[in-house]
Design a protein around this motif. Structure first.
Motif, PDB file in Angstrom:
ATOM      1  N   GLN A  67     -43.280 -24.227  26.420  1.00  0.00           N
ATOM      2  CA  GLN A  67     -44.903 -24.856  27.382  1.00  0.00           C
ATOM      3  C   GLN A  67     -45.316 -25.894  27.213  1.00  0.00           C
ATOM      4  OE1 GLN A  67     -46.762 -21.037  27.376  1.00  0.00           O
ATOM      5  NE2 GLN A  67     -45.784 -20.656  28.739  1.00  0.00           N
ATOM      6  N   ARG A  68     -44.851 -26.531  25.446  1.00  0.00           N
ATOM      7  CA  ARG A  68     -45.489 -27.332  25.223  1.00  0.00           C
ATOM      8  C   ARG A  68     -44.992 -28.576  25.692  1.00  0.00           C
ATOM      9  NH1 ARG A  68     -49.755 -26.282  20.522  1.00  0.00           N
ATOM     10  NH2 ARG A  68     -50.405 -24.669  21.578  1.00  0.00           N
ATOM     11  N   GLY A  69     -43.623 -28.683  26.738  1.00  0.00           N
ATOM     12  CA  GLY A  69     -42.621 -29.436  26.471  1.00  0.00           C
ATOM     13  C   GLY A  69     -42.057 -30.019  24.785  1.00  0.00           C
ATOM     14  N   ARG A  70     -41.986 -29.217  24.007  1.00  0.00           N
ATOM     15  CA  ARG A  70     -41.056 -29.470  22.839  1.00  0.00           C
ATOM     16  C   ARG A  70     -40.181 -29.088  22.786  1.00  0.00           C
ATOM     17  NH1 ARG A  70     -46.159 -28.313  18.695  1.00  0.00           N
ATOM     18  NH2 ARG A  70     -44.123 -28.843  17.064  1.00  0.00           N
ATOM     19  N   THR A  71     -38.833 -29.331  21.662  1.00  0.00           N
ATOM     20  CA  THR A  71     -37.656 -28.893  21.543  1.00  0.00           C
ATOM     21  C   THR A  71     -37.519 -29.408  20.065  1.00  0.00           C
ATOM     22  OG1 THR A  71     -36.859 -29.765  23.771  1.00  0.00           O
ATOM     23  CG2 THR A  71     -35.166 -29.604  22.195  1.00  0.00           C
ATOM     24  N   HIS A  72     -37.411 -28.410  19.518  1.00  0.00           N
ATOM     25  CA  HIS A  72     -36.951 -28.306  18.022  1.00  0.00           C
ATOM     26  C   HIS A  72     -35.567 -27.316  17.909  1.00  0.00           C
ATOM     27  CE1 HIS A  72     -40.983 -30.251  17.266  1.00  0.00           C
ATOM     28  NE2 HIS A  72     -41.645 -29.244  17.909  1.00  0.00           N
ATOM     29  N   ARG A  73     -34.826 -27.504  16.527  1.00  0.00           N
ATOM     30  CA  ARG A  73     -34.780 -26.386  16.007  1.00  0.00           C
ATOM     31  C   ARG A  73     -35.132 -25.906  15.355  1.00  0.00           C
ATOM     32  NH1 ARG A  73     -30.880 -28.596  12.639  1.00  0.00           N
ATOM     33  NH2 ARG A  73     -31.896 -30.650  12.458  1.00  0.00           N
ATOM     34  N   LEU A  74     -34.529 -24.004  15.846  1.00  0.00           N
ATOM     35  CA  LEU A  74     -35.520 -23.068  14.534  1.00  0.00           C
ATOM     36  C   LEU A  74     -35.270 -23.074  13.251  1.00  0.00           C
ATOM     37  CD1 LEU A  74     -37.023 -21.368  17.467  1.00  0.00           C
ATOM     38  CD2 LEU A  74     -38.268 -23.586  16.320  1.00  0.00           C
ATOM     39  N   LYS A  75     -35.242 -23.098  11.609  1.00  0.00           N
ATOM     40  CA  LYS A  75     -35.036 -22.984  10.774  1.00  0.00           C
ATOM     41  C   LYS A  75     -35.408 -21.653   9.969  1.00  0.00           C
ATOM     42  CE  LYS A  75     -32.192 -27.190  10.170  1.00  0.00           C
ATOM     43  NZ  LYS A  75     -31.578 -27.529   9.165  1.00  0.00           N
ATOM     44  N   PRO A  76     -35.237 -20.649   9.944  1.00  0.00           N
ATOM     45  CA  PRO A  76     -35.968 -19.576   9.468  1.00  0.00           C
ATOM     46  C   PRO A  76     -36.475 -20.425   7.628  1.00  0.00           C
ATOM     47  CG  PRO A  76     -33.997 -18.443   8.929  1.00  0.00           C
ATOM     48  CD  PRO A  76     -34.550 -20.009  10.164  1.00  0.00           C
ATOM     49  N   ILE A  77     -37.770 -19.916   7.699  1.00  0.00           N
ATOM     50  CA  ILE A  77     -38.356 -20.993   5.823  1.00  0.00           C
ATOM     51  C   ILE A  77     -38.217 -19.048   5.088  1.00  0.00           C
ATOM     52  CG2 ILE A  77     -39.688 -21.474   4.738  1.00  0.00           C
ATOM     53  CD1 ILE A  77     -40.844 -22.658   7.064  1.00  0.00           C
ATOM     54  N   ASN A  78     -38.904 -18.249   5.896  1.00  0.00           N
ATOM     55  CA  ASN A  78     -39.286 -16.912   5.445  1.00  0.00           C
ATOM     56  C   ASN A  78     -39.659 -15.740   6.565  1.00  0.00           C
ATOM     57  OD1 ASN A  78     -39.687 -14.590   3.118  1.00  0.00           O
ATOM     58  ND2 ASN A  78     -41.631 -15.019   2.924  1.00  0.00           N
ATOM     59  N   ILE A  79     -39.072 -14.569   6.339  1.00  0.00           N
ATOM     60  CA  ILE A  79     -39.099 -13.777   7.536  1.00  0.00           C
ATOM     61  C   ILE A  79     -39.465 -11.700   6.673  1.00  0.00           C
ATOM     62  CG2 ILE A  79     -38.518 -11.662   8.747  1.00  0.00           C
ATOM     63  CD1 ILE A  79     -36.745 -14.243  10.055  1.00  0.00           C
ATOM     64  N   THR A  80     -40.798 -11.486   6.467  1.00  0.00           N
ATOM     65  CA  THR A  80     -41.021 -10.566   5.236  1.00  0.00           C
ATOM     66  C   THR A  80     -41.333  -9.555   6.342  1.00  0.00           C
ATOM     67  OG1 THR A  80     -42.015 -11.749   3.993  1.00  0.00           O
ATOM     68  CG2 THR A  80     -41.903  -9.358   3.456  1.00  0.00           C
ATOM     69  N   VAL A  81     -40.158  -7.918   6.317  1.00  0.00           N
ATOM     70  CA  VAL A  81     -40.855  -6.729   7.341  1.00  0.00           C
ATOM     71  C   VAL A  81     -41.106  -6.050   6.175  1.00  0.00           C
ATOM     72  CG1 VAL A  81     -38.879  -5.219   8.371  1.00  0.00           C
ATOM     73  CG2 VAL A  81     -38.392  -8.335   8.207  1.00  0.00           C
ATOM     74  N   GLN A  82     -42.200  -4.935   6.630  1.00  0.00           N
ATOM     75  CA  GLN A  82     -42.750  -3.470   6.258  1.00  0.00           C
ATOM     76  C   GLN A  82     -42.296  -2.812   7.104  1.00  0.00           C
ATOM     77  OE1 GLN A  82     -47.225  -4.891   6.427  1.00  0.00           O
ATOM     78  NE2 GLN A  82     -46.671  -4.141   3.741  1.00  0.00           N
ATOM     79  N   PHE A  83     -41.967  -1.937   6.988  1.00  0.00           N
ATOM     80  CA  PHE A  83     -41.046  -0.437   7.202  1.00  0.00           C
ATOM     81  C   PHE A  83     -42.843   0.283   7.456  1.00  0.00           C
ATOM     82  CE2 PHE A  83     -37.458  -2.611   6.458  1.00  0.00           C
ATOM     83  CZ  PHE A  83     -36.321  -2.805   7.657  1.00  0.00           C
ATOM     84  N   LEU A  84     -43.214   0.593   8.470  1.00  0.00           N
ATOM     85  CA  LEU A  84     -44.158   1.591   7.625  1.00  0.00           C
ATOM     86  C   LEU A  84     -44.248   3.218   8.586  1.00  0.00           C
ATOM     87  CD1 LEU A  84     -46.736  -0.746   9.972  1.00  0.00           C
ATOM     88  CD2 LEU A  84     -45.876  -0.545   6.965  1.00  0.00           C
ATOM     89  N   SER A  85     -42.605   3.121   9.176  1.00  0.00           N
ATOM     90  CA  SER A  85     -42.355   4.924   9.610  1.00  0.00           C
ATOM     91  C   SER A  85     -41.643   4.613  10.371  1.00  0.00           C
ATOM     92  CB  SER A  85     -43.528   5.424  10.394  1.00  0.00           C
ATOM     93  OG  SER A  85     -44.019   4.772  11.433  1.00  0.00           O
ATOM     94  N   ALA A  86     -40.789   5.456  10.099  1.00  0.00           N
ATOM     95  CA  ALA A  86     -38.908   6.119  10.692  1.00  0.00           C
ATOM     96  C   ALA A  86     -39.122   5.564  12.157  1.00  0.00           C
ATOM     97  CB  ALA A  86     -38.182   7.230   9.925  1.00  0.00           C
ATOM     98  N   GLY A  87     -38.267   5.001  12.603  1.00  0.00           N
ATOM     99  CA  GLY A  87     -38.432   5.181  13.866  1.00  0.00           C
ATOM    100  C   GLY A  87     -37.357   6.281  14.617  1.00  0.00           C
ATOM    101  N   LYS A  88     -37.451   7.088  15.569  1.00  0.00           N
ATOM    102  CA  LYS A  88     -36.933   7.874  16.137  1.00  0.00           C
ATOM    103  C   LYS A  88     -36.185   7.628  17.939  1.00  0.00           C
ATOM    104  CE  LYS A  88     -38.828  10.307  12.652  1.00  0.00           C
ATOM    105  NZ  LYS A  88     -39.382  11.370  12.049  1.00  0.00           N
TER     106      LYS A  88
END
Length: 133
Positions: A67-88
């Motif tokens: 939407q902003r007319g920007r083009t980039h290659r996206l590279k993860p620096i850090n992704i932190t996941v918190q599991f809060l409850s079991a998915g059913k």
């Protein structure tokens, strides 16, 4: 030009992630409970949940950059996941929110939920480097 928010990865497609709709300008992604996303019996696999969170975050960032007319290659620096409850055995949804969008990096928070939007089953914080193409 394709809609960047709908360009899902082969992994996302393989576990059935789809664009469910849009809320407040952000794509809402979802998948159904199947054997492809089952971990221990009757519960979601943590990797599938993490994949949904990550895919939702990237879909939002790609859409915003497009939407902003920007083009980039996206590279993860850090992704932190918190599991809060079991998915059913329910449909699982995820939606991201950009907390910071700079010239070279972005911070995104993502929530995944099932029956009750106010009771997330997992959250993620993503720090993404946006490299020039």
């Amino acid at each position: 030009m394709s809609d960047a928010s709908t360009d899902l990865t082969p992994y996302a497609k393989s576990i059935g992630i789809r664009i469910e709709g849009e809320e407040d300008g952000a794509p809402v992604l979802a998948f159904e409970f199947t054997g492809d996303v089952e971990g221990r019996p009757e519960h979601l696999h943590g990797g599938a949940t993490s994949g949904l969170l990550e895919t939702a975050g990237y879909a939002l960032l790609r859409k915003e950059l497009q939407q902003r007319g920007r083009t980039h290659r996206l590279k993860p620096i850090n992704i932190t996941v918190q599991f809060l409850s079991a998915g059913k055995r329910h449909t699982t949804y995820a939606k991201g929110r950009i907390t910071k969008l700079g010239r070279r990096n972005a911070n995104i928070s993502v929530e995944a939920w099932q029956d009750d939007r106010d009771r997330p089953i997992a959250t993620a914080i993503m720090n993404i480097l946006m490299a020039g193409e």
